[in-house]
Each structure stands twice: as structure tokens, then as C-alpha cells.
Motif scaffolding. Structure first.
Motif, PDB file in Angstrom:
ATOM      1  N   ARG A   1       5.468   2.046  -8.277  1.00  0.00           N
ATOM      2  CA  ARG A   1       5.355   0.592  -8.138  1.00  0.00           C
ATOM      3  C   ARG A   1       6.663  -0.147  -8.443  1.00  0.00           C
ATOM      4  O   ARG A   1       7.050  -1.065  -7.725  1.00  0.00           O
ATOM      5  N   HIS A   2       7.340   0.234  -9.528  1.00  0.00           N
ATOM      6  CA  HIS A   2       8.582  -0.417  -9.937  1.00  0.00           C
ATOM      7  C   HIS A   2       9.646   0.633 -10.201  1.00  0.00           C
ATOM      8  O   HIS A   2       9.326   1.784 -10.527  1.00  0.00           O
TER       9      HIS A   2
ATOM     10  N   GLU B   1       0.828  -1.200   0.000  1.00  0.00           N
ATOM     11  CA  GLU B   1       0.000   0.000   0.000  1.00  0.00           C
ATOM     12  C   GLU B   1       0.865   1.253   0.000  1.00  0.00           C
ATOM     13  O   GLU B   1       1.873   1.330   0.705  1.00  0.00           O
ATOM     14  N   LEU B   2       0.476   2.239  -0.804  1.00  0.00           N
ATOM     15  CA  LEU B   2       1.254   3.468  -0.939  1.00  0.00           C
ATOM     16  C   LEU B   2       1.436   4.163   0.409  1.00  0.00           C
ATOM     17  O   LEU B   2       2.485   4.770   0.676  1.00  0.00           O
ATOM     18  N   GLU B   3       0.428   4.055   1.280  1.00  0.00           N
ATOM     19  CA  GLU B   3       0.500   4.707   2.590  1.00  0.00           C
ATOM     20  C   GLU B   3       1.600   4.128   3.468  1.00  0.00           C
ATOM     21  O   GLU B   3       1.991   4.721   4.483  1.00  0.00           O
TER      22      GLU B   3
ATOM     23  N   ASP C   1      10.273   2.503   4.584  1.00  0.00           N
ATOM     24  CA  ASP C   1       9.272   1.444   4.622  1.00  0.00           C
ATOM     25  C   ASP C   1       8.611   1.450   6.001  1.00  0.00           C
ATOM     26  O   ASP C   1       9.195   1.012   6.999  1.00  0.00           O
ATOM     27  N   LYS C   2       7.379   1.968   6.055  1.00  0.00           N
ATOM     28  CA  LYS C   2       6.680   2.093   7.335  1.00  0.00           C
ATOM     29  C   LYS C   2       6.002   0.800   7.764  1.00  0.00           C
ATOM     30  O   LYS C   2       5.456   0.718   8.850  1.00  0.00           O
ATOM     31  N   SER C   3       6.036  -0.222   6.889  1.00  0.00           N
ATOM     32  CA  SER C   3       5.373  -1.487   7.222  1.00  0.00           C
ATOM     33  C   SER C   3       6.220  -2.365   8.141  1.00  0.00           C
ATOM     34  O   SER C   3       5.741  -3.374   8.652  1.00  0.00           O
ATOM     35  N   VAL C   4       7.492  -1.972   8.369  1.00  0.00           N
ATOM     36  CA  VAL C   4       8.405  -2.781   9.178  1.00  0.00           C
ATOM     37  C   VAL C   4       8.976  -1.937  10.306  1.00  0.00           C
ATOM     38  O   VAL C   4       9.411  -0.804  10.093  1.00  0.00           O
TER      39      VAL C   4
END
Length: 589
Positions: free
Chosen positions: A486-487, A457-459, A468-471
Motif C-alpha cells: 500500500r505505501h 486495487e491490487l489486481e 500500473d495496469k489501470s492506465v
């Protein structure tokens, strides 16, 4: 299923025993020339010799107290593996030992029969005047005992344009020469024929097959499973053309594209089927491995680097598909691999690490990282430079680093000397684990991890820093970064730069992008660029589609990057390069 193999004077192993899991998948891992392929080849030779003795001299030749002579064959009749000469089967090329009866090479396999009793068959080989002789050296087999059914698949080497219907001997010879792709249509045709006969049997006396029979068929029949998997993984079905050996000279298999809704395959309207050979090498390699794994005649499957030409995502899908077969059928699969993508996700207890003259399964998950970073792996050459520079850039592949270097040059900056490029396809969590393991080997290590956003997700990506805010990451010397677009290829899609690289008109590039429903906005370089630019399938447009920039204009991503002017390079790229340079700049005391 085979539980142990003892090798005497076979290639690099003069006297070694290998214990292997008798069921499920085992991943054979280690550096080049560590013995992974040698073990698979030894089992393949054992199977070939066992088969020949059984066919030519009968089952008594495999039983105790057989006093007949050994079976002789010429080098052109030896087909299980490819060797320069038969002498290369022997350790140090020495097939003769003074005082020995000539049978100086031996391969022994052990397995459990249905009653749980251990069975063994040791086959010995001799070489005299370029003629190979085979005999049983030791065994406890009984007449009624079943032997493991083994199939060996060497690294994939493509398929032929025409494939005749082949006998079993011809197929084994093709595989032994490393031409397994040359029998793929035979395997598919056989599978299809068996399915046709079974469907006819189930339908006999009825207007259609009973639902219960159809459900069982779709679950258990290899052809049905193959077709469902092709549809699910590749959105494709195989179409076997009628074959009559009286007037057809070769087997024809075509591919049909469509969509899969989870239950049924719907063919694209007006799609023209095309020959199997027209498909990519990755698909064909995947298909050859999977088709052989489905064969009901195979119990133990030996795969030598089946991942060699596969994209990391296909590598994972192949292992998952093989796992499903193993669970459903109880097969034994041995996979020799260098792929960190495969080994990263494999349970450590299934990884057989080769060192010295033997191999052992890993006892804990942490040992996988040591395997990757240099203790007998292809990453060894990177460790010493890393110990010196103490800075590394983790990217998905080397081509990403080449793009960054090209952009750095176009911006007038100097690419940092000593920066170690470390390709690693895992996500940020796995990269963090890699960093921590490397940090134990390299104190004061600094690293920047950069990967495509893909479907994250872009957020979850910080707009200002690309963090990287997901980790969760508290390591001060590890920077986890993700492209907001995206790439990485999304940052190359400036039409003017592409036109210069491709030596074509700007309008031609704009028209091709329009085919992909993409209109590049004037604020291409901005962090606030439109969502259509952020979410575009840049990799597909640049490389993968039949109407991609690479296929239509023969222009590569690196050529585009080398043509970009500083004002055409996106702010995300500029900021990222500055961060890499800063990481590599020594701190002033």
C-alpha cells in the motif's frame, strides 16, 4: 465583488491593472516574487484604509467632492499587513516624488453594485516623517452604495496557548502581523454565540425547533456548517467552553473525536476533550481558513498560501470545501498558491498567472503544465539538468527518493548520476500528461514514475514488474510503476532493522506492531508475502499515528532504510532499483 485593481507605485507594481473574476475562486499562480502576495496585500491595504476613513472621518470622506484633509496615523497603527517600515509599501522604497503633493502611492478597486453599475474607489497614500496619510483620490460612490467586505489571511503561523477576547482592531492587527492563528478561537466563539442565539429564537414558545427551521439552520448557519465539515473531514467536533468576560481571561475551545455517519456525529466513549492547540498545524491552518471563509461578514476572501503546511489530500479537501461555500454564498476567493496539487485540478480559466508586471487567466488547460515546469514556477531549476541528463524519476515526494537512494547504497549499487528527481503527487494519468509536456521541452526524455498503491486495487498492479495496469500507456520511454504494498513505508517494516535503527529490543518493536494488529511474516521480502503485509497502513504505523514508530521510538523511515541488510530488502524494491539503474545506463551502439 471586486473586478479590477489598479496599483500605482505599490511595492513591485509601479503602474499595473489586474482584472479578476468578481465571483468564485481565482488561483493566483507564479514563481517566487512574481507578485501574487503583493496583489493580495494591496487589496488588504485598500480595505484597511477604506475602513479607517469611514470610521474616523465618516462616509463623506469616501464620496466625490470631499475637501477635508487626509487621515494621518503612525506606523504602529498600521496593521493590515506586516512590513519592515512604511517606506516598504512604495516601489523601490521611494515615497517622495519631486513636484508631487506627497500622495504618490494609490490603490484603486472597481466592482459592480446590485444594479450592475461599475463603482470605483481610489485611495492615495503619502508618507511624511514616518507618518502615513490616507485620502480618497478618485471615486464615483454615492451615500447608499455598499462596499466590498474584504478579509485577508496571510500564511499561517500557528496559534497561541492563551487567546483573549479581542476587539475588531486587535484582530486586524493580529492578522496584519501574520498571526491569524491567534484569533481563531475568537472567530469560533463568535460563530457559536450567534448560533446559540438563533437556536433560542427558533425554539421560543416551543418544546423544540421545527424540523423545517432546523433543516434550514443546518444548511445555512456558519456554525452548523463548520461542525458538519469538521465531522466529515476530520471525524471531529469543536466544543466551545462557556465564556464570561467578567471572570474568564481567555477563550477555550476543545476538540472531541468520534465518527460521522453522514448525518450525525457520535462521540467516542470516554474520550477526553483536548485543547484546540493540541491538534496538528495542518488541521489548525485548515480550520482557520475555513472558519474565516464561513464568516457572513466577509464577501471577498484573500488567502496567501493557505496550502503551505497542508498534506496534498487536505489541500484538495480545502479547495473543495471553499467551492461549496462559494456556490452557496456567492463569495469571491483569491488564493495565492505554489501548490501543483491544487493547480492541477483547478479549471484553467480560474488560474491567474503572474508574469512581469501583470497577470492573466490561462486560456487553455495545456498552459498549466508550462506553468509547472519552469515558465515562472519553482520547477525552473530542474529543467536545465533534465535537458542534460534526459532521465527523471517521478516520485510523490523527495523523501521517497531518499529511501530509494538508501536502499541502493545498502545493496552495494551506485545511484545514477544526473537522475532528476521530480516530486509530483498526481496519479499515473496526470504523470503521463506531465511526461508528454516535458518531452516537448526535452527530446529523448526517459522517465520512471513511482507512487504508492494507496487504495488502488491490487489486481491493477503487475506482480512481476509493478506496472500500473489501470492506465493505458504506449510511451516506450515512460515506465509507470506502483508499489504493490500500500505505501512505500510497508517495505521498511522489518522488525530487526527497526530495532537496530531505534536502538531498542526486537520485542519492543514486535509489541508495538501487535498494537497495530500486524505480525510481520518470515517471507517479508517475497512478492508472495501475505496480504496483511501488502495491505498494512505502513505510513500510519511508521509516521502518522500517536503510537507510530516515529512517535514512540523517535526513529525515521530513512534511518530504518539505512540499517537494512541486503537480505532484508524486499524483492519489489530490488527490482525497481535495477530498473532505475538500467534506464539511466547509456545504450551501447
Amino acid at each position: 465583488m471586486i473586478k479590477s485593481i489598479h496599483l500605482t507605485r505599490f511595492k513591485r507594481f509601479s503602474d499595473s491593472t489586474f482584472q479578476i473574476h468578481p465571483d468564485g475562486i481565482s488561483f493566483l499562480a507564479g514563481g517566487n516574487n512574481s507578485g501574487k502576495s503583493t496583489l493580495l496585500q494591496a487589496i488588504a491595504v485598500w480595505e484597511f484604509c477604506r475602513f479607517l476613513l469611514d470610521v474616523e472621518k465618516g462616509r463623506p470622506s469616501l464620496l466625490p467632492n470631499y475637501h477635508g484633509q487626509g487621515l494621518g496615523l503612525s506606523d504602529d497603527e498600521f496593521s493590515p499587513i506586516s512590513v519592515a517600515s512604511l517606506k516598504h509599501l512604495w516601489t523601490n522604497l521611494k515615497s517622495q516624488i519631486p513636484g508631487n503633493d506627497g500622495y504618490s502611492l494609490a490603490i484603486e478597486c472597481r466592482w459592480l453594485n446590485v444594479a450592475g453599475v461599475e463603482k470605483r474607489l481610489k485611495l492615495a497614500l503619502a508618507l511624511t516623517n514616518d507618518r502615513l496619510f490616507i485620502k480618497t483620490a478618485d471615486t464615483n460612490l454615492e451615500e447608499a452604495d455598499a462596499l466590498p467586505a474584504v478579509a485577508y489571511l496571510p500564511p499561517f503561523a500557528g496559534i497561541s496557548s492563551r487567546e483573549n477576547q479581542m476587539s475588531g482592531a486587535e484582530r486586524r492587527a493580529m492578522v496584519g502581523r501574520g498571526l491569524a492563528g491567534g484569533i481563531i478561537r475568537n472567530l469560533i466563539h463568535d460563530m457559536f454565540q450567534v448560533n446559540e442565539k438563533e437556536r433560542a429564537r427558533l425554539k421560543e414558545g416551543r418544546p423544540k425547533i421545527k424540523n423545517s427551521d432546523l433543516t434550514r439552520l443546518r444548511k445555512e448557519d456558519p456554525w452548523e456548517v463548520l461542525q458538519a465539515t469538521m465531522a466529515k473531514v476530520f471525524q471531529m467536533q469543536l466544543e466551545v467552553q462557556p465564556f464570561n468576560e467578567l471572570y474568564h481571561s481567555y477563550i477555550r475551545v476543545k476538540c472531541v473525536k468520534g465518527t460521522w455517519d453522514g448525518k450525525k456525529f457520535k462521540r467516542h466513549p470516554n474520550f477526553q476533550p483536548r485543547d484546540l492547540m493540541a491538534e496538528g498545524s495542518g488541521f489548525l491552518q485548515w480550520l482557520s481558513v475555513y472558519t474565516l471563509a464561513l464568516s457572513p461578514s466577509v464577501q471577498t476572501l484573500l488567502l496567501d498560501e493557505p496550502d503551505a503546511h497542508l498534506h496534498p489530500s487536505l489541500q484538495t479537501l480545502l479547495v473543495d470545501a471553499l467551492e461549496e461555500i462559494v456556490v452557496a454564498t456567492g463569495k469571491q476567493v483569491l488564493i495565492a498558491t505554489h501548490s501543483t496539487e491544487i493547480l492541477r485540478w483547478a479549471d484553467h480559466s480560474k488560474i491567474l498567472e503572474f508574469k512581469g508586471t501583470g497577470a492573466r487567466y490561462l486560456k487553455e488547460d495545456g498552459q498549466k503544465i508550462s506553468l509547472f515546469i519552469g515558465l515562472g514556477s519553482s520547477y525552473a531549476p530542474k529543467i536545465d539538468p533534465l535537458r542534460q541528463s534526459k532521465v527523471m524519476l517521478i516520485v510523490e515526494n523527495e523523501s521517497d527518493a531518499r529511501l530509494l537512494k538508501a536502499w541502493t547504497d545498502r545493496l552495494g549499487h551506485q545511484w545514477p548520476n544526473g537522475l532528476v528527481i521530480w516530486p509530483w503527487t498526481g496519479g499515473s494519468t496526470q504523470r503521463k500528461q506531465l511526461f508528454l509536456q516535458l518531452q516537448a521541452e526535452v527530446p529523448n526524455l526517459k522517465a520512471l514514475s513511482l507512487r504508492d498503491r494507496d487504495d488502488l486495487e491490487l489486481e491493477q498492479v503487475d506482480k512481476a514488474t509493478l506496472r500500473d495496469k489501470s492506465v493505458s500507456n504506449t510511451e516506450p520511454t515512460l515506465l509507470l510503476r506502483v508499489w504493490r504494498r500500500r505505501h512505500i513505508e510497508n517495505y521498511l517494516l522489518w522488525p530487526a532493522a527497526i530495532a537496530r535503527a531505534a536502538n531498542c529490543t526486537l520485542q519492543e518493536i514486535v509489541d508495538l506492531m501487535a498494537e497495530h494488529a500486524l505480525v510481520v511474516p518470515a517471507d517479508f521480502t517475497s512478492k508472495d508475502v501475505a496480504d496483511a503485509m501488502v495491505d498494512a497502513r505502513g505510513k500510519v504505523l511508521a509516521l502518522e499515528d500517536l503510537r507510530s514508530l516515529k512517535h514512540v521510538f523517535n526513529v525515521t523511515p530513512i534511518r530504518i532504510a539505512q540499517e537494512m541488510q541486503p537480505a532484508e530488502i524486499a524483492d519489489d524494491v530490488k527490482g525497481l532499483i535495477q530498473e532505475i539503474i538500467a534506464m539511466c545506463t547509456p545504450e551501447v551502439a
